[in-house]
Motif scaffolding. Structure first.
Motif, mmCIF file in Angstrom:
data_model
loop_
_atom_site.group_PDB
_atom_site.id
_atom_site.type_symbol
_atom_site.label_atom_id
_atom_site.label_comp_id
_atom_site.label_asym_id
_atom_site.label_seq_id
_atom_site.Cartn_x
_atom_site.Cartn_y
_atom_site.Cartn_z
ATOM 1 N N ASP A 1 10.526 16.215 15.287
ATOM 2 C CA ASP A 1 10.077 14.891 14.877
ATOM 3 C C ASP A 1 8.757 14.562 15.566
ATOM 4 O O ASP A 1 8.179 15.399 16.274
ATOM 5 N N VAL A 2 8.293 13.340 15.377
ATOM 6 C CA VAL A 2 6.991 12.957 15.927
ATOM 7 C C VAL A 2 6.994 12.972 17.440
ATOM 8 O O VAL A 2 5.947 13.079 18.078
ATOM 9 N N ASP A 3 8.190 12.860 18.028
ATOM 10 C CA ASP A 3 8.282 12.874 19.492
ATOM 11 C C ASP A 3 8.475 14.269 20.048
ATOM 12 O O ASP A 3 8.632 14.451 21.264
ATOM 13 N N GLY A 4 8.484 15.304 19.162
ATOM 14 C CA GLY A 4 8.624 16.673 19.623
ATOM 15 C C GLY A 4 10.050 17.130 19.821
ATOM 16 O O GLY A 4 10.287 18.230 20.332
ATOM 17 N N ARG A 5 11.024 16.331 19.426
ATOM 18 C CA ARG A 5 12.416 16.719 19.563
ATOM 19 C C ARG A 5 12.821 17.610 18.394
ATOM 20 O O ARG A 5 12.436 17.364 17.245
ATOM 21 N N VAL A 6 13.624 18.629 18.671
ATOM 22 C CA VAL A 6 14.084 19.543 17.629
ATOM 23 C C VAL A 6 15.199 18.855 16.853
ATOM 24 O O VAL A 6 16.284 18.583 17.399
ATOM 25 N N CYS A 7 14.924 18.554 15.592
ATOM 26 C CA CYS A 7 15.913 17.907 14.737
ATOM 27 C C CYS A 7 16.673 18.915 13.887
ATOM 28 O O CYS A 7 17.805 18.657 13.471
ATOM 29 N N ALA A 8 16.053 20.045 13.609
ATOM 30 C CA ALA A 8 16.684 21.075 12.784
ATOM 31 C C ALA A 8 15.959 22.399 13.038
ATOM 32 O O ALA A 8 14.940 22.457 13.740
ATOM 33 N N VAL A 9 16.515 23.470 12.433
ATOM 34 C CA VAL A 9 15.934 24.806 12.558
ATOM 35 C C VAL A 9 15.720 25.358 11.159
ATOM 36 O O VAL A 9 16.648 25.362 10.328
ATOM 37 N N GLY A 10 14.505 25.776 10.886
ATOM 38 C CA GLY A 10 14.196 26.370 9.600
ATOM 39 C C GLY A 10 14.171 27.883 9.682
ATOM 40 O O GLY A 10 13.866 28.463 10.725
ATOM 41 N N MET A 11 14.510 28.526 8.575
ATOM 42 C CA MET A 11 14.458 29.982 8.507
ATOM 43 C C MET A 11 13.834 30.391 7.184
ATOM 44 O O MET A 11 14.248 29.920 6.118
#
Length: 787
Positions: free
Chosen positions: A208-218
């Protein structure tokens, strides 16, 4: 739609032109979605079939102000608006609209992003940080064989079990925890595939805009075509480094077989024409093949294939026979009519093909410099669903052409090595030399691997006076040239030993011969093999029990005393032959009877595994071990220091010293008086009678003694000494203080003398002169005839 009357336009621009209202859905009185627009599908990612009948709350944030995307994201920039409606039964319903900025429906909008996600040919999947599937595009659904609603909320390993997918899941969880991109490769067969494919995967965090990992893409892509091309290039690269490591024909064939299976084929056989394994070129029409190597990805029954070294002749209908006749490589299906006909005539190959359900083959000729050396047969079994293709034929032709060059090089080396070995063995002594003064045993071991036969040599030379000459040498280089150089040096040493030179003088003359006869360096700067050759020459005298030695850059010998103690003989090294820089020196060594003298070349003790001092120490220990015979001791030494062929030749010569008993010697000091000649003859006759020799031997010896003593008194200076040595022959020696050498001459009829040496030469087996520090010795040998 008829239940709600007329709905608003799908897109109604506000009066100020700053936003656009888009119809998303219509709910019924229960708050369930009854209508779903195409714009809503683009905006929120749900298909109509997925959302009809679902509660409206599923689409909205908890406070109902914004929409929630299918992947769980809140569309904060897209406010939601609900307007009351009455359905056909006049029950309360709602119109759901989204207020978008004007640019929201232009390229680059979320709608286009969704299209890109859905329509991307690469496999795209989104996971939550705990590894559960949130969304997958159409390509992912097509590859996996599972619709999106079945995998949503599940981990990868729940529908794809196995170690590769367990590792993939660990990577997804690691990216969700660390936020660091990872890339990997998978080679797996998915449920919808007939064979394994190569997949390249990028696993990346969605922040997100704060740099937190919200999900993982592959993102995954099938790159099997590139993978197969890379495998072929890797196979060719490996072939360049693994084929031709040795210059042995059979080993090279095994290297080819090991490279091909299992990476390229399930079975390979390398058959060479029988004469090729012996180093010769095949004659036209020669069709007898010998199995040089084979390899299989599965255990082979003993009865299913030819054994290594077995001979066979392929029937004319086989592709192997066509390759031998000069035909090109063939790519065939085993169900082809001509292949079926061949297998009917070849039960062994037919049984092999049936047992392993082989479905395709490639047959290739092994051709080098226009000559066919043999054939290669490649098979693929039912365990490899893909048959050989045209690309495989090209690769196999490249592989075999590279191997053919290596096989031909090995064949040429085998041929040259055979000639060099035959030449060298013809020049070396055959078996132990029988001599009354010494017991001998010897070994010659040619270099192993691709080095080739070298120029190590040794010799045992009988010398007059019961003495024996011992020589060992080492020529620079390997091959036929080294063997020929060794032969020249050996003949030169024998010639120089024949004139009875001391060891230092012999090496000086040998050095002159090498220096003057050496050709200039060739175009590559290579130094001739005799330049830099080493040599050790020794003369053992059993009468005095001494040994005179000199060496030209050669390792010093080792003396083993009767009590088992050993010592390296302290002997000046001298320069190698052909350098002409320093003089050679002779050292004299007292050798007790029963002692052992070991002469050898540096290949015996030098090794990459230990230093020279350690090698010499090990050699001394091996020589001191008790052994029933010198032959057994030779084997012990070689097994200890040289258990396997090394990078250099080995020559070993063992000599056990024997003394000459006093009952075999007789000597007298004579005054320079002609009257003493008769007394000398009488003493000689008495001694010969005591030795039991017949009258003919005594008569000849009297004549020889009379002539040699008379010449010494008449032409030389004192002191004069007469000596008889009885061993296998009878040697008569007369020593004096003069260095003038006698020579034969033809006497005229009127001459009163000049016939003495001619008589000596006619009556004895051989005669000659050797020089000492105090003068010379004239000797003559004759055969012994017992009384």
């Amino acid at each position: 739609m008829e239940h709600f009357g007329k709905l608003p336009d799908r897109g109604t621009r506000q009066p100020d032109g700053t936003s656009l209202d888009v119809t998303v859905a219509v709910t019924d009185s229960r708050g369930l979605v009854a209508y779903w627009s195409s714009e809503a599908q683009d905006l929120l990612g749900y298909a109509t079939a997925e959302i009809i009948g679902s509660p409206l709350a599923r689409l909205l944030s908890p406070d109902g102000s914004t929409f929630r995307h299918r992947d769980g994201r809140l569309l904060l920039d897209t406010p939601a608006h609900l307007s009351p409606l009455l359905d056909a039964r006049q029950e309360q319903a709602a119109l759901v609209t989204a207020r978008l900025a004007p640019e929201a429906l232009t390229p680059g909008d979320n709608t286009l992003k969704q299209w890109m996600f859905e329509q991307q040919s690469r496999v795209l999947t989104i996971f939550d940080p705990d590894g559960r599937t949130l969304s997958a595009n159409a390509a992912a659904e097509g590859v996996s064989g599972f619709p999106g609603h079945e995998v949503r909320g599940r981990r990868v390993t729940e529908f794809f079990p196995g170690p590769p997918f367990e590792e993939l899941e660990r990577r997804i969880l690691r990216v969700g925890k660390t936020g660091n991109l990872e890339s990997t490769e998978l080679f797996v067969r998915l449920p919808g595939e007939t064979r394994a494919h190569a997949w390249g995967l990028d696993i990346f965090p969605l922040k997100d805009v704060d740099g937190r990992v919200c999900a993982v893409g592959m993102a995954a892509e099938d790159y099997s075509t590139q993978y197969n091309s890379r495998k072929r290039l890797a196979l060719l690269s490996e072939a360049r480094t693994r084929i031709g490591m040795t210059l042995d024909v059979a080993s090279t064939a095994h290297e080819l077989a090991n490279v091909v299976v299992p990476r390229f084929a399930d079975f390979v056989s390398v058959d060479l024409l029988d004469v090729v394994l012996r180093g010769a070129l095949p004659a036209p029409g020669h069709a007898v093949l010998r199995r040089a190597a084979q390899n299989c990805s599965r255990p082979l029954p003993h009865s299913a294939v030819l054994g290594s070294g077995d001979v066979h002749t392929p029937p004319p209908s086989s592709p192997l026979a066509r390759c031998l006749a000069g035909g090109p490589a063939e790519l065939r299906d085993l169900k082809a009519p001509d292949i079926v006909r061949w297998l009917a005539e070849d039960p062994l190959h037919a049984a092999h093909a049936d047992d392993f359900e082989a479905h395709s083959l490639i047959a290739l000729p092994i051709r080098a410099h226009g000559v066919v050396l043999g054939t290669v047969l490649l098979l693929r079994y039912a365990t490899s669903p893909d048959p050989f293709g045209p690309d495989d034929l090209t690769i196999s032709e490249d592989l075999v052409s590279r191997a053919a060059v290596c096989l031909d090089n090995a064949r040429r080396f085998t041929h040259e090595r055979g000639i060099a070995l035959a030449l060298q063995r013809s020049l070396l002594p055959r078996g132990p030399t029988v001599h009354p003064a010494v017991e001998t045993a010897s070994r010659y071991v040619p270099a192993g691997g691709s080095v080739g036969t070298g120029g190590d040599w040794f010799d045992v030379i009988p010398l007059p006076g019961a003495r024996v000459g011992l020589v060992v040498g080492d020529v620079v280089g390997h091959g036929i040239d080294a063997s020929a150089t060794m032969g020249r040096l050996r003949m030169a040493v024998r010639t120089l030993a024949d004139i009875d030179l001391p060891p230092d003088e012999l090496l000086t003359h040998l050095d002159d011969i090498v220096t003057h006869s050496a050709p200039p360096p060739d175009a590559d700067g290579a130094i001739p093999g005799d330049i830099g050759a080493t040599c050790l020459y020794a003369v053992y005298n059993p009468v005095s029990g001494t040994c005179a030695l000199a060496r030209a850059g050669h390792p010093a010998p080792i003396l083993v005393n009767p009590d088992g103690t050993t010592q390296v003989v302290d002997l000046p090294a001298g320069p190698p032959l052909g350098l002409g820089s320093l003089p050679f020196e002779t050292a004299e060594l007292q050798i007790p009877e029963g002692s052992l003298l070991a002469l050898f070349t540096d290949g015996l003790y030098e090794s990459r595994d230990h230093d020279i001092d350690e090698g010499i120490h090990t050699l001394r220990q091996a020589l001191s071990r008790p052994a029933p015979s010198l032959e057994a001791l030779c084997d012990t030494v070689l097994n200890t220091l040289h258990p396997h062929p090394e990078a250099d030749d080995v020559a070993l010569l063992l000599i056990r010293a024997r003394g000459l008993g006093q009952d075999s010697l007789a000597s007298w000091d004579l005054p320079s008086d002609p009257a003493v000649v008769a007394e000398a003859r009488r003493r000689v006759c008495d001694r010969l009678a005591g030795w039991g020799l017949n009258d003919e031997t005594a008569f000849i010896t009297e004549l020889v003694v009379s002539e040699l003593v008379t010449n010494a008194i008449r032409y030389a200076t004192g002191p004069i000494r007469l000596r008889l040595i009885k061993e296998q022959t009878l040697t008569c020696e007369v020593s004096d203080g003069s260095t003038i050498s006698p020579h034969l001459r033809r006497a005229r009829l009127s001459d009163e003398g000049g016939r003495g040496l001619l008589l000596v030469a006619q009556l004895t087996e051989r005669w000659g002169t050797r020089y000492t520090r105090t003068g010379k010795t004239i000797w003559a040998e004759q055969l012994i005839h017992p009384a």
